[in-house]
Scaffold this active site. Structure first.
Site, short mmCIF file in Angstrom:
data_model
loop_
_atom_site.label_atom_id
_atom_site.label_comp_id
_atom_site.label_asym_id
_atom_site.label_seq_id
_atom_site.Cartn_x
_atom_site.Cartn_y
_atom_site.Cartn_z
N ASP A 298 -15.17 54.79 42.59
CA ASP A 298 -15.37 53.40 42.97
C ASP A 298 -16.65 53.31 43.80
O ASP A 298 -17.27 54.34 44.14
CB ASP A 298 -14.16 52.91 43.79
CG ASP A 298 -14.19 51.42 44.11
OD1 ASP A 298 -14.75 50.67 43.29
OD2 ASP A 298 -13.67 51.02 45.17
N HIS A 299 -17.05 52.12 44.13
CA HIS A 299 -18.12 51.87 45.09
C HIS A 299 -17.53 51.20 46.32
O HIS A 299 -16.80 50.21 46.20
CB HIS A 299 -19.19 50.95 44.47
CG HIS A 299 -19.94 51.56 43.35
ND1 HIS A 299 -20.36 50.84 42.25
CD2 HIS A 299 -20.37 52.82 43.15
CE1 HIS A 299 -21.00 51.64 41.41
NE2 HIS A 299 -21.02 52.84 41.94
N LEU A 472 -15.26 46.72 44.23
CA LEU A 472 -14.40 46.33 43.11
C LEU A 472 -14.86 46.95 41.79
O LEU A 472 -14.92 46.29 40.76
CB LEU A 472 -14.32 44.80 42.99
CG LEU A 472 -13.83 44.09 44.25
CD1 LEU A 472 -13.99 42.59 44.12
CD2 LEU A 472 -12.39 44.46 44.55
N HIS A 473 -15.16 48.26 41.85
CA HIS A 473 -15.61 48.96 40.65
C HIS A 473 -14.76 50.21 40.36
O HIS A 473 -15.30 51.29 40.11
CB HIS A 473 -17.08 49.37 40.79
CG HIS A 473 -17.99 48.22 41.07
ND1 HIS A 473 -19.18 48.35 41.76
CD2 HIS A 473 -17.88 46.90 40.75
CE1 HIS A 473 -19.76 47.16 41.84
NE2 HIS A 473 -18.99 46.27 41.24
N PRO A 474 -13.42 50.10 40.37
CA PRO A 474 -12.60 51.28 40.04
C PRO A 474 -12.87 51.71 38.60
O PRO A 474 -13.04 50.88 37.71
CB PRO A 474 -11.17 50.77 40.23
CG PRO A 474 -11.27 49.29 39.99
CD PRO A 474 -12.60 48.89 40.55
#
Length: 568
Positions: A298-299, A472-474
């Site tokens: 993620d980020h 919000l980058h899983p």
């Protein structure tokens, strides 16, 4: 219980599912069913159609799955909220509408792994181009697409704060670039956005809605898939709940497009995953694939906020009393502060000389507000969003119940590695350096967050642990890779799940490594390419186009050697 049959059943009507529904139903010869657990993305729903309303769907159970991590061990036990779209269009209906391909070197990294050769940049570029209609690009630009379904508008970035920020970045020693999605990502520029004519252009609006009238395409919303059904190791269909009733649908192929959280959860519930873990919940193993749910990436990001001394920011637009007027502006003209996502510009930089390509991404906003809508205590303000882009921290996702309505256990292990901690300190210091340049001086009213009390490396890390939020980058929880890789889940040549037949995964979970930017564009590209792999029609020819590589002249470039250096 009702029964029916389709050639393809797509689980999830989000970003990837919308692309596949369009492409697989073309020609009218294959029957396609899309099962979306969430609601429809109604044209009159202002919360998802109005760009500036992006703070409203997050955390709202009508639009958001409302996941959260387990207590994060390196963030003082904090649980980190993870918004995921529970609506047609998926997260593309609730995200920040920022279109970032990632750096070409991201795909060189993908292609450098054994068995992944066909996912290097030359093989991915034609699919980025196929999906794009880039309004700001030159028609002869060999990097950008011009007639795809996804219309991309370039952020105007005309607020004077953007001009000052870009000038400050140059004063700090960083270049400008013509197009962060073109030849050279490294640098600062206005950003491409999924906003068209003042309205959000989600994957659903671009790919699905224009084709919903096809007789061979069926889309069901509020259809919650609870299990993939198998005969032996062959997927035969799915079971889903809708309107209080349980249904079974048969499929020639089942394609999971639920994203990096839903997809591994459904695989595990269906008997595909680590057999020993599944036995704990009485789930019979269909295929023992220990990689399902592992490799979670993620980020993480923070907001560095400043007060603004001049009345040029968008902060007043957050005043509740102004919102009805701003809303009317948008309703009757698709204009005004509500017609933009405000993420109109930013940039990509390398924080140290040990990285081959940018490891930090900046989003600049002429307003000081958190993603949940909480505004800074200032009459006027601005901020940057910043965080490492390809951290080596890895987490995992595991079901904790056989009940599909129970959210899985997730641990991301943010801040768990030396690389991650180093780059976080560098990220905050570089941000402060840029925001402290003379170009920003006419507007700089002082740092609001984190504030002067946060100075040392440890104080920065403590603040990040306390204040950071997910970008919000899983991703990467069912990674592509050959069967010889014990942790690979998806065959990169077919998108099929190893050890099964008739079951494929096409979404962010199939990514082997997270890209160095927002992941919406890479997911769309992956789905475009997967559609050709699934139909067996042959993929688009590789496009070997030179792209910028820091410190390497064109004559010195050796893609294969460079790619091998990126493995890990």
């Amino acid at each position: 219980m009702s029964n029916s049959s389709y050639d393809y059943v797509i689980v999830g009507g989000g970003s990837a599912g919308s692309v596949l529904a369009n492409r697989l139903s073309q020609g009218g010869t294959r029957s396609v069913l899309v099962l979306e657990a969430g609601r429809s993305d109604f044209p009159w729903d202002l919360f998802i159609q109005m760009p500036a309303a992006l703070t409203f769907p997050s955390g709202n159970p009508f639009y958001d799955w409302r996941y959260e991590s387990d207590p994060e061990p390196y963030m003082d036990g904090r649980r980190v909220a993870h918004a995921r779209g529970k609506v047609l269009g998926g997260s593309s209906s609730i995200n920040g509408m920022i279109f970032q391909r990632g750096n070409p070197m991201d795909y060189e990294r993908w292609g450098a792994d054994a068995g992944m050769e066909s996912w290097d940049f030359a093989h991915c570029l034609p699919y980025f181009r196929r999906m794009e209609n880039t309004l700001a690009a030159d028609p002869d630009d060999e990097f950008r697409g011009h007639d795809g379904p996804l219309v991309l508008e370039r952020g105007p970035a005309t607020n004077p704060l953007f001009g000052a920020f870009f000038q400050a970045a140059q004063q700090a020693g960083f270049p400008l670039t013509d197009d962060v999605n073109g030849y050279r990502q490294e640098g600062f520029a206005p950003f491409d956005r999924n906003v068209h004519k003042g309205q959000r252009l989600s994957a659903s609006r671009a790919y699905l809605r224009p084709n919903k009238s096809r007789s061979n395409l069926t889309v069901l919303t509020r259809a919650f898939v609870t299990k993939v059904n198998f005969s032996g190791e062959t997927a035969t269909g799915v079971t889903y709940r809708r309107n209080g009733q349980t249904h079974t649908v048969n499929a020639g192929e089942v394609i999971l497009c639920g994203g990096a959280i839903n997809t591994p959860q459904l695989l595990q519930l269906s008997g595909v995953g680590d057999a020993q873990h599944l036995r704990n919940f009485g789930i019979k193993s269909v295929v023992n694939l220990p990689g399902v749910g592992e490799n979670l990436q993620d980020h993480l990001e923070v907001y560095i906020q400043h007060a603004c001394t001049q009345p040029v920011s968008m902060q007043p637009a957050l005043d509740v009393w102004r919102m009805p007027f701003i809303g009317m502006q948008w309703l009757f003209g698709r204009k005004g502060p509500a017609a933009t996502n405000h993420f109109e510009g930013g940039g990509f930089v390398r924080s140290n000389e040990d990285v081959a390509y940018p490891n930090l991404m900046f989003h600049f906003l002429p307003v000081a507000v958190r993603y949940d809508g909480q505004k800074a205590d200032a009459k006027h303000g601005y901020q940057v969003h910043i965080g490492p882009m390809y951290s080596d921290a890895r987490g995992s996702l595991k079901i904790k119940s056989s009940d599909p309505t129970v959210h899985p256990s997730m641990v991301f292990n943010y801040l768990s590695t030396d690389q991650d901690r180093r780059e976080w300190v560098e990220a905050v210091r570089i941000s402060r350096d840029i925001l402290g340049q003379s170009a920003m001086a006419p507007y700089n009213g002082g740092e609001i967050s984190p504030g002067a009390r946060v100075q040392t490396d440890q104080e920065i890390l403590d603040w990040v642990a306390k204040d950071a939020e997910t970008a919000l980058h899983p991703s990467c929880t069912a990674k592509m890779g050959p069967a010889s890789d014990p942790m690979a889940v998806v065959d990169p040549l077919t998108m099929g799940v190893h050890g099964t037949k008739g079951l494929r995964v096409v979404d962010a979970s199939a990514m082997p490594y997270v890209t160095n930017g927002n992941i919406y564009a890479p997911v769309m590209m992956l789905a475009e390419r997967a559609s050709d792999l699934i139909m067996g029609k042959g993929t688009l020819a590789a496009q070997h186009t030179e792209f910028y590589r820091h410190g390497i002249s064109p004559l010195e470039r050796d893609t294969s050697a460079n790619g091998q250096a990126l493995k890990g």
